[in-house]
Design a protein around this motif. Structure first.
Motif, PDB file in Angstrom:
ATOM      1  N   LEU A 195       0.827  -1.212   0.000  1.00 26.74           N
ATOM      2  CA  LEU A 195       0.000   0.000   0.000  1.00 26.74           C
ATOM      3  C   LEU A 195       0.857   1.257   0.000  1.00 26.74           C
ATOM      4  CD1 LEU A 195      -2.769  -1.063   2.555  1.00 26.74           C
ATOM      5  CD2 LEU A 195      -2.988  -0.865   0.069  1.00 26.74           C
ATOM      6  N   ARG A 196       1.936   1.244   0.774  1.00 26.77           N
ATOM      7  CA  ARG A 196       2.816   2.422   0.808  1.00 26.77           C
ATOM      8  C   ARG A 196       3.531   2.595  -0.525  1.00 26.77           C
ATOM      9  NH1 ARG A 196       6.985   2.163   4.187  1.00 26.77           N
ATOM     10  NH2 ARG A 196       6.636   0.122   5.095  1.00 26.77           N
ATOM     11  N   ARG A 197       3.857   1.478  -1.154  1.00 31.03           N
ATOM     12  CA  ARG A 197       4.499   1.550  -2.479  1.00 31.03           C
ATOM     13  C   ARG A 197       3.538   2.139  -3.508  1.00 31.03           C
ATOM     14  NH1 ARG A 197       9.498   2.093  -4.623  1.00 31.03           N
ATOM     15  NH2 ARG A 197       9.775   0.881  -6.525  1.00 31.03           N
ATOM     16  N   ILE A 198       2.274   1.720  -3.449  1.00 32.58           N
ATOM     17  CA  ILE A 198       1.267   2.251  -4.371  1.00 32.58           C
ATOM     18  C   ILE A 198       1.060   3.742  -4.139  1.00 32.58           C
ATOM     19  CG2 ILE A 198      -1.175   2.162  -5.000  1.00 32.58           C
ATOM     20  CD1 ILE A 198      -1.116  -0.842  -4.413  1.00 32.58           C
ATOM     21  N   SER A 199       1.082   4.146  -2.877  1.00 34.47           N
ATOM     22  CA  SER A 199       0.834   5.552  -2.542  1.00 34.47           C
ATOM     23  C   SER A 199       1.916   6.488  -3.068  1.00 34.47           C
ATOM     24  CB  SER A 199       0.707   5.715  -1.025  1.00 34.47           C
ATOM     25  OG  SER A 199       1.954   5.487  -0.384  1.00 34.47           O
ATOM     26  N   THR A 200       3.092   5.954  -3.428  1.00 37.38           N
ATOM     27  CA  THR A 200       4.190   6.800  -3.914  1.00 37.38           C
ATOM     28  C   THR A 200       4.208   6.931  -5.441  1.00 37.38           C
ATOM     29  OG1 THR A 200       5.744   4.924  -4.000  1.00 37.38           O
ATOM     30  CG2 THR A 200       5.606   6.150  -1.936  1.00 37.38           C
ATOM     31  N   ILE A 201       3.189   6.347  -6.118  1.00 36.90           N
ATOM     32  CA  ILE A 201       3.181   6.385  -7.585  1.00 36.90           C
ATOM     33  C   ILE A 201       3.218   7.816  -8.113  1.00 36.90           C
ATOM     34  CG2 ILE A 201       1.736   5.925  -9.614  1.00 36.90           C
ATOM     35  CD1 ILE A 201       0.962   3.288  -8.393  1.00 36.90           C
ATOM     36  N   THR A 202       2.493   8.713  -7.443  1.00 33.16           N
ATOM     37  CA  THR A 202       2.429  10.110  -7.898  1.00 33.16           C
ATOM     38  C   THR A 202       3.293  11.035  -7.051  1.00 33.16           C
ATOM     39  OG1 THR A 202       0.461  10.458  -6.525  1.00 33.16           O
ATOM     40  CG2 THR A 202       0.105   9.811  -8.827  1.00 33.16           C
ATOM     41  N   ASN A 203       4.181  10.461  -6.245  1.00 33.52           N
ATOM     42  CA  ASN A 203       5.043  11.276  -5.381  1.00 33.52           C
ATOM     43  C   ASN A 203       6.325  11.623  -6.134  1.00 33.52           C
ATOM     44  OD1 ASN A 203       6.618  12.434  -3.393  1.00 33.52           O
ATOM     45  ND2 ASN A 203       6.009  10.978  -1.806  1.00 33.52           N
ATOM     46  N   PHE A 204       6.431  12.856  -6.596  1.00 33.54           N
ATOM     47  CA  PHE A 204       7.586  13.258  -7.393  1.00 33.54           C
ATOM     48  C   PHE A 204       8.832  13.487  -6.543  1.00 33.54           C
ATOM     49  CE2 PHE A 204       3.934  14.337 -10.005  1.00 33.54           C
ATOM     50  CZ  PHE A 204       4.320  13.827 -11.237  1.00 33.54           C
TER      51      PHE A 204
END
Length: 513
Positions: free
Chosen positions: A351-360
């Protein structure tokens, strides 16, 4: 016995109840009406008419002198060997060595599938790209032997679409006019061997049984690779700080890579081939085969989660969405709800990995944009002609430009940019055209009122996996590893074989009438 067991009857009750609730819900009725309206518009739109017929360029190509000459040239050696065999048939039939090779030559597609399965399970440290070259030479020799005694077996040159022909021409021209021809030569060999293996595969898959055998053998390899990836996830692998921003992903375990030496490469191949598991399950007649391939698919899907490949997650989501749309569009909302409901049960690290998809702020995401900025300078200077075939030539030229990364990028981290850099605008247009034509021809078979259900399921899976991979290709250079490139061309061989078999069915029915 299995289907009538107490366990199955107990398990089927809540499943049937959920299905009953869904089919009697307002949402389901609205979706069915919306779907019916959409399909009515679809079948009377210009889009569907574009799918149903070929354009002027494609029709011209199919009857062109260039295609006839290419077919004649490619089958020159098989025809020559066939004439020799006709004169010396008695001598060949009395040769034990020839009879042995002739027997093996009747199973070339199966042997290719076994080689692909082996390539899926050979560890990265033990893999050598020469294996592919040696295998192609072996298969080519067996294919030529087969053409001697069977005049109906020839290279299926007509399966080469106009855009595939232009893409192959772009590859050749990129070598000829390369800025660094010596650096490009190795990559020409990669493309050449992969294309030849694909062409041999298409030419030797002549029945649905051949296609089924090839596909199931390869999927066993995918399952074994997934099983080993699952094992890695259970025992743990070291964290590779070059692939993970440890500050934003604190506590995340090492990313599994199975036999591929790279987590993203492993993930992209799962996305590419995994839909075929569903195609086999839907096409299987007995419950044993359905259960076997359902169970075989699970390790690969779980291992995909353990790769922590964000592009892999997005690619799989696209592949699943497309597959459901092509099988039964009304189930998309149900699967969407189930997907959302499953989120709380995913590991916290996923879940934390998915949450960083749009974290530039994530270093790997910002790194890609730095690469794009670096490579765009080169594209603007070489957009028309390209630099030359292969990432080595591109890297050598890029050294002369402003570098926004810590070191010169090894590749563009985007397959479309990479093709553009290597082959120029012609190569990019040809590749995109080939992909569009492949999807278009597949959808034409899928949406046809007649046609074999097995081939339709294979093509549904093929379109789903291909579109999932093409989304991944926006942020990954999916061909950086030659083994991954080979697997892509084998995948295309499977899809093109299914299209070819579907096209031959009406012809065979007319011939039998």
């Amino acid at each position: 016995m299995f289907e009538s067991s107490l366990f199955i009857r107990w398990l089927s009750k809540p499943v049937r109840y959920i299905i009953w609730l869904w089919k009697n819900s307002l949402a389901y009725r609205l979706i069915c009406r919306l779907s019916a309206w959409f399909m009515n518009i679809w079948h009377h739109s210009r889009i569907i008419s574009w799918f149903k017929k070929d354009g002027l360029l494609v029709r011209t190509w199919q009857h062109s002198a260039v295609l006839r000459f290419t077919d004649w040239l490619a089958n020159l050696i098989p025809n020559f060997l066939g004439s020799i065999y006709a004169r010396l048939e008695r001598w060949f039939r009395n040769s034990f060595l020839y009879r042995l090779l002739d027997f093996a030559s009747g199973h070339v597609s199966t042997l290719i599938a076994l080689f692909v399965m082996a390539s899926l399970v050979i560890p990265y440290s033990r893999w050598n790209n020469r294996y592919t070259t040696l295998a192609v030479l072996f298969f080519f020799g067996l294919f030529l032997i087969r053409t001697m005694g069977d005049r109906s077996v020839r290279f299926a040159v007509k399966a080469i679409d106009l855009f595939l022909f232009l893409f192959l021409l772009s590859i050749f021209l990129a070598q000829v006019f390369s800025t660094y021809p010596s650096l490009s030569l190795r990559f020409l060999a990669f493309y050449g061997t992969d294309f030849l293996m694909m062409l041999i595969l298409i030419s030797t898959i002549r029945t649905k049984k051949d296609l089924s055998t090839v596909l199931e053998i390869i999927m066993i390899g995918v399952a074994l690779a997934g099983l080993y990836g699952l094992y890695q996830g259970i025992v743990g692998v070291p964290v590779n700080q070059a692939q993970v921003d440890v500050e934003l992903n604190e506590g995340m375990p090492g990313r599994v890579e199975s036999f591929f030496g790279n987590s993203n490469i492993f993930a992209q191949n799962i996305v590419l081939f995994a839909p075929f598991f569903a195609a086999i399950v839907l096409s299987a007649k007995g419950w044993q085969k359905k259960a076997l391939f359902t169970v075989a698919a699970l390790p690969s899907l779980v291992a995909l989660l353990m790769t922590y490949s964000r592009s892999g997650y997005v690619g799989l989501a696209v592949a699943v969405l497309v597959f459901i749309f092509l099988v039964k569009r009304s189930l998309i909302p149900l699967f969407a709800v189930l997907g959302i409901a499953a989120m709380p049960f995913l590991p916290d690290t996923v879940l934390r990995r998915i949450s960083t998809i749009t974290n530039f702020n994530d270093s790997s995401i910002s790194y890609r944009f730095d690469i794009f900025m670096t490579m765009w300078q080169v594209i603007t200077d070489f957009w028309y002609t390209g630099i030359g075939l292969g990432s080595d030539a591109v890297k050598r030229v890029t050294e002369n430009y402003e570098i926004f990364t810590k070191s010169v990028p090894l590749h563009a981290h985007n397959v479309y940019f990479q093709i553009w850099l290597e082959m120029g605008i012609m190569g990019l247009v040809a590749f995109i055209g080939w992909m569009v034509r492949t999807v278009k021809c597949s959808l034409r078979v899928i949406f046809s009122e007649e046609g074999d259900p097995y081939l339709k399921h294979v093509l549904r899976a093929g379109v789903s996996g291909l579109l999932g991979l093409l989304v991944i290709a926006l942020v990954e250079y999916i061909w950086y590893y030659p083994r991954a490139m080979m697997l892509f061309w084998i995948f295309m061989g499977i899809v093109l074989s299914a299209i070819r078999l579907a096209a031959r069915e009406p012809e065979e029915e007319q011939g039998n009438a």
